[in-house]
Design a protein around this motif. Sequence first.
Motif, short mmCIF file in Angstrom:
data_model
loop_
_atom_site.label_atom_id
_atom_site.label_comp_id
_atom_site.label_asym_id
_atom_site.label_seq_id
_atom_site.Cartn_x
_atom_site.Cartn_y
_atom_site.Cartn_z
N GLY A 48 0.93 -1.26 0.05
CA GLY A 48 0.07 -0.12 0.17
C GLY A 48 0.88 1.26 0.22
O GLY A 48 2.15 1.12 0.57
N GLY A 102 -2.05 0.49 -4.30
CA GLY A 102 -3.34 0.69 -4.13
C GLY A 102 -4.39 -0.02 -4.79
O GLY A 102 -5.36 -0.65 -4.23
N ASN A 131 -4.42 -3.46 -3.38
CA ASN A 131 -5.05 -3.50 -1.86
C ASN A 131 -6.74 -3.61 -2.33
O ASN A 131 -7.41 -4.31 -1.67
N CYS A 160 -3.34 -5.40 5.92
CA CYS A 160 -2.42 -4.55 5.03
C CYS A 160 -1.23 -4.46 5.30
O CYS A 160 -0.64 -4.88 6.38
#
Length: 383
Positions: free
Chosen positions: A81, A87, A90, A106
């Motif tokens: 991340g 992103g 994720n 995460c």
Amino acid sequence: MSAGTDGARPDADAAGRRERKEDHVRLATAQWQGGTRTTEFDDLEFLHHALGGVSLPEVDLGVELFGRTVAAPFYINGMTGGTESTGRINQQLAIAARETGTAMGCGSVSIALEDESAADAFRVIRRENPDGLVMANIGVGRSVEDARRAVDLLQADVLQVHVNAVQETVMPEGSPDFSSWLRGIEQIVAALEVPVLVKEVGFGLSARTLADLASIGVAWADVSGRGGTDFLAIENDRRPGRDYSYLTGFGQSAPAALLDARAHQDELGGMTLLASGGVRDPLDVVKALALGARAVGVAGSFLKAVVEGGPEGLVELIGSWQRHTRELAALLGARTAAGLTGTDVLVRGRLREFCTLRGIDAGACAHRSARATDDPSDPQEQR
């Protein structure tokens, strides 16, 4: 896989942090390409009892994690991340977690605590998975205020605090100042309202370390052993001279850490253990559960699936793992994940040598079903 401690290093500029995140994903993905990996999970073998199985409909592998029940005893472990591309990863991981009812962690959110423009690469997890069990992640050495901000960022149910002394030693930007880590963890555990899970990043938590954590109030720990995503190799590859290659293999595997913990469980104060590091398939999941893990974190295999097949590919893989873990439990005669701790496990090779050197009775693992038959409180007998 964890994104590593980004640490409280204000001199590290945002561009450098983003580049490091991209390096981690690129190098970690490369590690999981190619042939079959050998790990110390291969030193574990179940003793087969041909008439010892149970019917598949009797098996329920749902487990309680952090006060919530999840459908399967494995979860998506912390990965990445902080950049546009990570992103997207994720987001895809979060979609798969939502669609399969799988808990998810995460990567380190430290980059987002220092650079607001990186925050959305983490917030996307909760947007895509509003009701799931989500774990935020920061590196040891961060303040209580940073811990709270990390939880708020993801509206997280749990905070992972990762410890990574080996990685910090090899990382070009590393800060190998370890003396205050235990005290810092104690302060975070005391201050936060959500559960705190302390985890390694792939070098194992020894029984002594677990006892130290238990003494300051840590109730959850992920032993995270070697054999999975190798952050020593990743950081060494980022060094111009690659001069730390001699440390390859440093640390303990997840099976070794679990066996070590089991032999010293009286010192751990009821701590609940999770396991990760080198988990390649459902058989490794079942082996870790048999050694006492409550649940098992998976990173590299799931990262490979989502990079190659998007969220649909990972949903398919997780569904397959859920089916296979139930089938393996039925084969082994366990109706629950806890019931797997009553199976007979043969410990061989390097892992057995570890047990011998640590004074652990590895042979006792091969006779557990006989003891379970005599103990009505054993999970195997609750049928």
